[in-house]
Design an enzyme around this catalytic site. Structure first.
Site, short mmCIF file in Angstrom:
data_model
loop_
_atom_site.label_atom_id
_atom_site.label_comp_id
_atom_site.label_asym_id
_atom_site.label_seq_id
_atom_site.Cartn_x
_atom_site.Cartn_y
_atom_site.Cartn_z
N MET A 1 0.84 -1.18 0.00
CA MET A 1 0.00 0.00 0.00
C MET A 1 0.89 1.24 0.00
O MET A 1 1.55 1.54 0.99
CB MET A 1 -0.89 -0.01 1.24
CG MET A 1 -1.67 1.27 1.41
SD MET A 1 -2.67 1.42 2.92
CE MET A 1 -3.30 -0.19 3.17
N PRO A 2 0.94 1.97 -1.10
CA PRO A 2 1.73 3.20 -1.14
C PRO A 2 1.12 4.28 -0.23
O PRO A 2 -0.08 4.51 -0.24
CB PRO A 2 1.66 3.65 -2.60
CG PRO A 2 1.24 2.44 -3.36
CD PRO A 2 0.42 1.64 -2.42
N ILE A 3 1.99 4.91 0.54
CA ILE A 3 1.58 6.03 1.40
C ILE A 3 2.48 7.22 1.06
O ILE A 3 3.70 7.10 1.09
CB ILE A 3 1.72 5.68 2.89
CG1 ILE A 3 0.82 4.49 3.24
CG2 ILE A 3 1.37 6.89 3.76
CD1 ILE A 3 1.02 3.95 4.63
N LEU A 28 0.70 8.24 -9.03
CA LEU A 28 1.26 7.06 -8.38
C LEU A 28 0.63 5.78 -8.92
O LEU A 28 1.33 4.78 -9.13
CB LEU A 28 1.09 7.15 -6.86
CG LEU A 28 1.91 6.18 -6.03
CD1 LEU A 28 3.39 6.26 -6.37
CD2 LEU A 28 1.69 6.43 -4.56
N ARG A 40 -2.67 5.92 -0.31
CA ARG A 40 -3.03 6.85 0.76
C ARG A 40 -2.20 8.11 0.62
O ARG A 40 -0.97 8.04 0.44
CB ARG A 40 -2.77 6.24 2.14
CG ARG A 40 -3.42 4.89 2.39
CD ARG A 40 -4.94 5.01 2.38
NE ARG A 40 -5.58 3.77 2.76
CZ ARG A 40 -6.06 2.87 1.91
NH1 ARG A 40 -5.97 3.07 0.61
NH2 ARG A 40 -6.65 1.76 2.33
#
Length: 66
Positions: A1-3, A28, A40
């Site tokens: 999960m990219p944050i 992204l 996120r």
């Protein structure tokens, strides 16, 4: 999960922040091949008196810069 965490000086409108979140998510998703629902974006707004430049707060710096 990219944050993604973005720090900005306070003062941008809700619409500007919404646009930042949208564009960062789109970019992204495309570049990292990540599902949008897994991305996120966190925007942290920094008060002008909590940001320093050239030995002054940003409030002072902007005032003195003219």
């Amino acid at each position: 999960m990219p944050i993604v965490q973005i720090q900005l000086l306070e003062g941008r409108s809700a619409e500007q922040k919404r646009h930042i979140i949208y564009e960062m998510t789109e970019t992204l998703a495309r570049v990292a091949d990540a599902p949008k629902e897994n991305i996120r974006i966190i925007i942290q707004e920094i008060p002008l008196d909590h940001w320093g430049i050239a030995g002054e707060t940003m409030t002072e710096y902007r005032k003195n810069k003219g």
